[in-house]
Design an enzyme around this catalytic site. Sequence first.
Site, short mmCIF file in Angstrom:
data_model
loop_
_atom_site.label_atom_id
_atom_site.label_comp_id
_atom_site.label_asym_id
_atom_site.label_seq_id
_atom_site.Cartn_x
_atom_site.Cartn_y
_atom_site.Cartn_z
CB THR A 62 -15.07 -22.24 -70.28
OG1 THR A 62 -15.70 -23.43 -70.73
CG2 THR A 62 -14.32 -22.51 -69.00
CB VAL A 63 -12.76 -17.78 -71.07
CG1 VAL A 63 -11.98 -16.57 -70.61
CG2 VAL A 63 -11.86 -19.02 -71.10
NE ARG A 115 -20.90 -22.17 -81.40
CZ ARG A 115 -19.94 -23.03 -81.18
NH1 ARG A 115 -19.20 -23.44 -82.19
NH2 ARG A 115 -19.68 -23.52 -79.98
CE LYS A 147 -5.42 -21.23 -75.79
NZ LYS A 147 -5.60 -21.83 -74.51
CD GLU A 152 -0.73 -11.81 -68.19
OE1 GLU A 152 -0.12 -10.75 -68.11
OE2 GLU A 152 -0.16 -12.93 -68.27
N GLY A 178 -13.88 -28.00 -68.53
CA GLY A 178 -13.67 -26.77 -69.31
C GLY A 178 -12.20 -26.44 -69.53
CG ASP A 235 -3.17 -24.74 -75.73
OD1 ASP A 235 -3.87 -23.79 -76.13
OD2 ASP A 235 -2.74 -24.83 -74.56
CE LYS A 287 -2.08 -22.10 -73.27
NZ LYS A 287 -2.49 -23.27 -72.50
N GLY A 292 -9.34 -23.03 -66.91
CA GLY A 292 -10.57 -22.99 -66.11
C GLY A 292 -11.19 -21.61 -66.16
P1 NDP Z 1 -16.01 -22.17 -75.13
O1 NDP Z 1 -16.21 -23.14 -76.23
O2 NDP Z 1 -16.44 -22.55 -73.77
O3 NDP Z 1 -16.74 -20.80 -75.51
C1 NDP Z 1 -16.70 -20.24 -76.79
C2 NDP Z 1 -17.80 -19.18 -76.92
O4 NDP Z 1 -17.76 -18.61 -78.21
C3 NDP Z 1 -19.20 -19.74 -76.75
O5 NDP Z 1 -20.03 -18.82 -76.08
C4 NDP Z 1 -19.70 -19.95 -78.19
O6 NDP Z 1 -21.11 -19.79 -78.31
C5 NDP Z 1 -18.99 -18.81 -78.92
N1 NDP Z 1 -18.62 -19.18 -80.29
C6 NDP Z 1 -17.88 -20.23 -80.67
N2 NDP Z 1 -17.70 -20.22 -82.01
C7 NDP Z 1 -18.31 -19.12 -82.47
C8 NDP Z 1 -18.47 -18.55 -83.76
N3 NDP Z 1 -17.95 -19.12 -84.84
N4 NDP Z 1 -19.18 -17.41 -83.87
C9 NDP Z 1 -19.69 -16.83 -82.76
N5 NDP Z 1 -19.58 -17.31 -81.52
C10 NDP Z 1 -18.90 -18.45 -81.37
O7 NDP Z 1 -14.47 -21.78 -75.14
P2 NDP Z 1 -13.58 -21.24 -73.94
O8 NDP Z 1 -14.33 -20.21 -73.20
O9 NDP Z 1 -13.02 -22.39 -73.20
O10 NDP Z 1 -12.34 -20.59 -74.74
C11 NDP Z 1 -12.45 -19.31 -75.32
C12 NDP Z 1 -11.04 -18.85 -75.69
O11 NDP Z 1 -10.26 -18.76 -74.52
C13 NDP Z 1 -10.28 -19.78 -76.63
O12 NDP Z 1 -9.46 -19.02 -77.47
C14 NDP Z 1 -9.42 -20.60 -75.68
O13 NDP Z 1 -8.26 -21.11 -76.28
C15 NDP Z 1 -9.06 -19.55 -74.65
N6 NDP Z 1 -8.70 -20.04 -73.34
C16 NDP Z 1 -9.47 -20.96 -72.70
C17 NDP Z 1 -9.14 -21.38 -71.44
C18 NDP Z 1 -9.95 -22.38 -70.69
O14 NDP Z 1 -9.54 -22.78 -69.59
N7 NDP Z 1 -11.10 -22.81 -71.21
C19 NDP Z 1 -7.95 -20.85 -70.76
C20 NDP Z 1 -7.20 -19.86 -71.53
C21 NDP Z 1 -7.58 -19.49 -72.76
P3 NDP Z 1 -22.14 -20.85 -77.61
O15 NDP Z 1 -21.85 -20.76 -76.14
O16 NDP Z 1 -23.48 -20.35 -77.95
O17 NDP Z 1 -21.78 -22.17 -78.20
N1 HSE Z 2 -6.62 -25.94 -73.13
C1 HSE Z 2 -5.77 -25.06 -72.42
C2 HSE Z 2 -5.03 -25.81 -71.34
C3 HSE Z 2 -6.58 -23.94 -71.82
O1 HSE Z 2 -5.45 -26.92 -71.00
O2 HSE Z 2 -4.03 -25.32 -70.85
C4 HSE Z 2 -5.72 -22.87 -71.17
O3 HSE Z 2 -5.00 -22.16 -72.13
#
Ligand code: NDP
Ligand code: HSE
Length: 438
Positions: free
Chosen positions: A13-14, A45, A105, A129, A187, A201, A205, A302
Site C-alpha cells: 500500500t505505502v 515478498r 511506527k 514522518e 489498505g 498501533d 505512535k 492510506g
Molecule cells: P503492505 O502489507 O501493503 O506492504 C508490505 C510490503 O512489504 C509488501 O510489498 C510485501 O511484499 C513486503 N513484505 C512484507 N513482509 C516482508 C518480508 N518479511 N520480507 C520482505 N518483504 C516483505 O503494508 P503497508 O504498505 O500498508 O505498510 C507498510 C508499513 O507502513 C508498515 O510499517 C505500516 O505500519 C506502515 N504504515 C502504513 C500505513 C497505511 O495506511 N497502510 C500508514 C502509515 C504507516 P508483497 O507485496 O510481495 O507481499
Molecule cells: N493502521 C494504521 C491506521 C495505518 O489505521 O492508522 C496508519 O498508520
Amino acid sequence: MKPVKIGILGLGTVGGGVVNVLQRNASEIARRAGRGIQVTHASVRNLSKKRLCSTAGIVLSERPMDVVNNSDLEIVVELIGGTTRARELVLKAIANGKHVVTANKALIALHGNEIFEEAQKQGVIVAFEAAVAGGIPIIKAIREGLSGNRINWLAGIINGTTNFILTEMREKGREFNDVLKEAQALGYAEADPTFDVEGIDAAHKLTILTAIAFGVPLNFDAAYTEGITKIDREDVQYAEQFGYRIKHLGFARCSSKGVEIRVHPTLIPQSRLIANVNGVMNAVVVNGDAVGSTLFYGAGAGSEPTASSVVSDLVDVVRSLTVDPENRVPHLAFQPDAIHQKSKFLAIEEIETGFYLRMKANDQTGVLAKIATILSEAGISIDAVSQKPPMVENAKQNTIAILTHRVQEQQMNLAIKRIENLPEIIGKLTRIRVENLI
Ligand code: NDP
Ligand code: HSE
C-alpha cells in the site's frame, strides 16, 4: 546534478504510493530537493503479485538484503512493517552508511533508541514522518515548528482504522466487523488488525510523539493501552446526551509528577474541533506554553497520504546530504545527550482524568443517594447524572450514567469496587475516561 538513487523495501500500500508520487511529481520534487530522486531497486515478498504502481525501470527482487547491500543506493526506504526483519534490515542499512526512511511506527517505538544510536554513530539520518498520523507532518511540526515551546500535553486521534470504525458505527449504525473488513480492503489496517482495534498501533505512535515532545526516551512499555472493542452503542448515546463524543484518543502529558502516555476511548466535549474528526482522518492537538493549543489535521492512513510523508522525508534527506551530521535536526528533536533518560513515567493508577460511569441498578428508592455517598466519601465530585427510566413498563431495572470531575484513577477504582458491591447494582460498571482538552 545526478539523481539520488534509492531502494525501497516493500511495494505494498505505502510502497506503491511512494513510487506513484515520486513518478508523478518528479520535476516538482527535484525543484525542491535540488536533485532528482530515482527508485532504482525494490524488494517484495512475491514477484508475481500485481502492484499499485508501475515497476518500469526498477530492479525488483525477493531479497531485501540485496537492496540494503547495494553500494549504488544512498537511501533505503523501509516499508515492510513488523519489527524483526525490518530491524535487521534497517540496522544493516545504517551500518552500510545509508540514510533510512521508514513508515514503521512499531519499529521506531520498540527499537528506535537503538536505531538512532547506531545512526548517530554512522552519521546517517533515519527519518520517520509517515510513522505517525499518516499524511499529517506532525513530527516536523513538533520537532521544528514548535521547538521554542515547552510542550505541556498532546492529544491525538492517531489511528485511522479505529476512527473510521467508530464513525461508521455512530453515523450509519454499521457493525464493527463489517467496517473493519472495509478498512482492511482500503489498505488502512495493519497486517494484524488487532494492533489497530486494541490501541497498540496508536500506542506505538504516541510513544514516538511523547519522546519528541518532551525529550524523553522512547518507552513503549510505559504506555497504557485500551482498545475500542468494548464501546457500546448505549455509551455513545449517553455521551451525546452529556454533550460529548467518544473518540479513541492518545494522550501524553509531561508535568512535575512525571510523564503519562495512554491510549483509550475518551469522552471529549462535542465543541472541540478534534471531536469532529471523522472517518480515516487523524488530528493531533499540541499544547505548548508559548503557542497555546494547535491542531493538525489530515488523512491518517492510506496509500498516497502516507506516501506524501515518506516523500517529504526523502526530500529532507536529500537536502541534508551535504550537511554535517552534528548540524542536522536531531532524530528525536532534542540533542541525544540532552534526553532525560531518567524521566519518571506514571502508571495509569497515578493519572487524573474525569470519568463517565454507566451502571444498571434495581429500580429502588435511595440507590442514587448511596452511589453519590460513595463518590463523595472518595472525594469524587459529580458533574452530571442521567437516569433512564426502565425501557419496559413495570421493569425493575434502570440505567444510571454519571459524569465526574477529575480524580486520580486509583481513587476511582476503589469507589467503583464499592458501588459494584451495592446489592442494588447489577453486574459490572462501564467506565470511560473524560478529557476536556483545555
Ligand atoms: P503492505 O502489507 O501493503 O506492504 C508490505 C510490503 O512489504 C509488501 O510489498 C510485501 O511484499 C513486503 N513484505 C512484507 N513482509 C516482508 C518480508 N518479511 N520480507 C520482505 N518483504 C516483505 O503494508 P503497508 O504498505 O500498508 O505498510 C507498510 C508499513 O507502513 C508498515 O510499517 C505500516 O505500519 C506502515 N504504515 C502504513 C500505513 C497505511 O495506511 N497502510 C500508514 C502509515 C504507516 P508483497 O507485496 O510481495 O507481499
Ligand atoms: N493502521 C494504521 C491506521 C495505518 O489505521 O492508522 C496508519 O498508520
